[in-house]
Design a protein around this motif. Structure first.
Motif, short mmCIF file in Angstrom:
data_model
loop_
_atom_site.label_atom_id
_atom_site.label_comp_id
_atom_site.label_asym_id
_atom_site.label_seq_id
_atom_site.Cartn_x
_atom_site.Cartn_y
_atom_site.Cartn_z
N PHE A 298 0.81 -1.22 0.00
CA PHE A 298 0.00 0.00 0.00
C PHE A 298 0.84 1.26 0.00
O PHE A 298 0.34 2.36 0.16
CB PHE A 298 -0.96 -0.03 1.21
CG PHE A 298 -1.87 -1.22 1.20
CD1 PHE A 298 -1.51 -2.39 1.87
CD2 PHE A 298 -3.06 -1.22 0.47
CE1 PHE A 298 -2.33 -3.51 1.83
CE2 PHE A 298 -3.88 -2.34 0.42
CZ PHE A 298 -3.51 -3.48 1.11
N TRP B 111 2.76 2.62 -2.42
CA TRP B 111 2.79 3.39 -3.67
C TRP B 111 1.56 3.12 -4.50
O TRP B 111 0.92 2.11 -4.32
CB TRP B 111 4.06 3.03 -4.48
CG TRP B 111 5.29 3.10 -3.65
CD1 TRP B 111 6.04 2.06 -3.17
CD2 TRP B 111 5.93 4.30 -3.17
NE1 TRP B 111 7.06 2.53 -2.40
CE2 TRP B 111 7.04 3.89 -2.40
CE3 TRP B 111 5.67 5.67 -3.32
CZ2 TRP B 111 7.88 4.81 -1.77
CZ3 TRP B 111 6.51 6.57 -2.68
CH2 TRP B 111 7.61 6.14 -1.93
N PRO B 112 1.25 4.01 -5.47
CA PRO B 112 0.09 3.76 -6.33
C PRO B 112 0.22 2.43 -7.07
O PRO B 112 1.30 2.06 -7.53
CB PRO B 112 0.11 4.95 -7.32
CG PRO B 112 0.84 6.03 -6.58
CD PRO B 112 1.87 5.33 -5.75
N VAL B 113 -0.90 1.69 -7.19
CA VAL B 113 -0.91 0.44 -7.95
C VAL B 113 -0.93 0.80 -9.44
O VAL B 113 -1.75 1.61 -9.86
CB VAL B 113 -2.15 -0.41 -7.59
CG1 VAL B 113 -2.16 -1.72 -8.37
CG2 VAL B 113 -2.18 -0.68 -6.08
N ILE C 148 1.48 -3.77 -12.92
CA ILE C 148 1.50 -4.85 -11.91
C ILE C 148 0.10 -5.40 -11.67
O ILE C 148 -0.06 -6.51 -11.17
CB ILE C 148 2.13 -4.40 -10.57
CG1 ILE C 148 1.36 -3.24 -9.94
CG2 ILE C 148 3.60 -4.13 -10.69
CD1 ILE C 148 1.81 -2.90 -8.53
N ALA C 149 -0.92 -4.60 -12.04
CA ALA C 149 -2.30 -5.04 -11.81
C ALA C 149 -3.12 -4.75 -13.07
O ALA C 149 -3.66 -3.65 -13.23
CB ALA C 149 -2.90 -4.32 -10.61
N TYR D 289 -6.26 -2.22 -13.78
CA TYR D 289 -6.54 -1.57 -12.48
C TYR D 289 -7.22 -0.21 -12.66
O TYR D 289 -8.23 0.05 -12.01
CB TYR D 289 -5.25 -1.40 -11.67
CG TYR D 289 -5.49 -1.04 -10.23
CD1 TYR D 289 -5.50 0.29 -9.80
CD2 TYR D 289 -5.75 -2.04 -9.28
CE1 TYR D 289 -5.74 0.62 -8.46
CE2 TYR D 289 -5.98 -1.71 -7.96
CZ TYR D 289 -5.99 -0.38 -7.55
OH TYR D 289 -6.24 -0.07 -6.23
N ALA E 172 -8.55 -2.19 -2.71
CA ALA E 172 -7.85 -3.47 -2.77
C ALA E 172 -8.82 -4.64 -2.63
O ALA E 172 -8.65 -5.70 -3.25
CB ALA E 172 -6.78 -3.55 -1.69
N TYR F 248 -3.49 -9.76 -1.41
CA TYR F 248 -3.78 -8.32 -1.36
C TYR F 248 -5.12 -8.04 -0.69
O TYR F 248 -5.23 -7.13 0.12
CB TYR F 248 -3.75 -7.73 -2.77
CG TYR F 248 -2.45 -8.03 -3.47
CD1 TYR F 248 -2.41 -8.87 -4.58
CD2 TYR F 248 -1.25 -7.52 -2.99
CE1 TYR F 248 -1.22 -9.18 -5.19
CE2 TYR F 248 -0.05 -7.82 -3.60
CZ TYR F 248 -0.05 -8.65 -4.71
OH TYR F 248 1.15 -8.97 -5.31
C1 LIG Z 1 4.30 -7.88 -5.36
O1 LIG Z 1 4.86 -6.66 -4.95
C2 LIG Z 1 4.03 -5.56 -5.01
C3 LIG Z 1 4.66 -4.34 -4.86
C4 LIG Z 1 3.88 -3.18 -4.86
C5 LIG Z 1 2.49 -3.26 -5.02
O2 LIG Z 1 1.68 -2.15 -5.05
C6 LIG Z 1 2.29 -0.90 -4.73
C7 LIG Z 1 1.87 -4.52 -5.16
C8 LIG Z 1 0.42 -4.61 -5.29
C9 LIG Z 1 -0.49 -3.92 -4.49
C10 LIG Z 1 -1.75 -4.28 -4.90
C11 LIG Z 1 -2.97 -3.77 -4.34
C12 LIG Z 1 -2.87 -2.90 -3.15
O3 LIG Z 1 -4.07 -4.04 -4.86
N1 LIG Z 1 -1.65 -5.18 -5.93
C13 LIG Z 1 -2.63 -5.82 -6.65
C14 LIG Z 1 -2.22 -6.71 -7.64
C15 LIG Z 1 -0.88 -6.92 -7.86
N2 LIG Z 1 0.08 -6.27 -7.15
C16 LIG Z 1 -0.34 -5.40 -6.17
C17 LIG Z 1 2.64 -5.67 -5.15
#
Ligand SMILES: COc1ccc(OC)c(-c2cc(C(C)=O)n3cccnc23)c1
Length: 121
Positions: free
Chosen positions: A32, A34-36, A40-41, A44, A83, A93
């Motif tokens: 939580f 930094w901004p997602v 990575i998602a 989103y 989340a 998450y």
């Molecule tokens: C695996 O390492 C990290 C590093 C930073 C991330 O968000 C800042 C997240 C992360 C944080 C989230 C959230 C908060 O939904 N997320 C959702 C799907 C995939 N990754 C994330 C994961």
């Protein structure tokens, strides 16, 4: 020389910074922090219309953007709710957000805030 204006902190800013630090400690993996991002998602930004994270909350405290405690708590809840919206309930998450929400809200009960008064005075 230009006199540097030392940023004085209002009592509310000091309270919110204390609460933020306590909440951040409960997110050791920094999910939580930094901004997602969409990288990575996937998808989103299409699913979550009002993103929120601890770094954004920190910036809003520094900008004196919160008028009261409730606005800060609303952003904290938004961050956790996002989340629990984007991630399925069987993900790390979702589970981290549910736990963080519970622990964070316990920090701002009247009883907990009363205990804080001398610490922050
Ligand atoms: C695996 O390492 C990290 C590093 C930073 C991330 O968000 C800042 C997240 C992360 C944080 C989230 C959230 C908060 O939904 N997320 C959702 C799907 C995939 N990754 C994330 C994961």
């Amino acid at each position: 020389c230009v006199l540097r204006k030392i940023a004085e902190r209002t009592p509310l800013q000091r309270l919110l910074e204390h609460l933020l630090r306590s909440m951040e400690k409960r997110d050791p993996q920094q999910f939580f922090a930094w901004p997602v991002t969409d990288s990575i998602a996937p998808g989103y930004s299409q699913i979550i219309t009002n993103p929120m994270d601890f770094s954004t909350i920190k910036q809003k405290i520094d900008d004196n953007n919160y008028q009261n405690l409730q606005e800060f708590v609303d952003d904290f809840k938004l961050m956790c709710d996002n989340a629990m919206t984007y991630n399925h309930s069987d993900t790390i998450y979702y589970k981290a957000a549910k736990k963080l929400l519970h622990v964070g809200l316990k920090m701002v009960t009247p009883e907990k805030l009363r205990q804080l008064r001398p610490v922050l005075m």
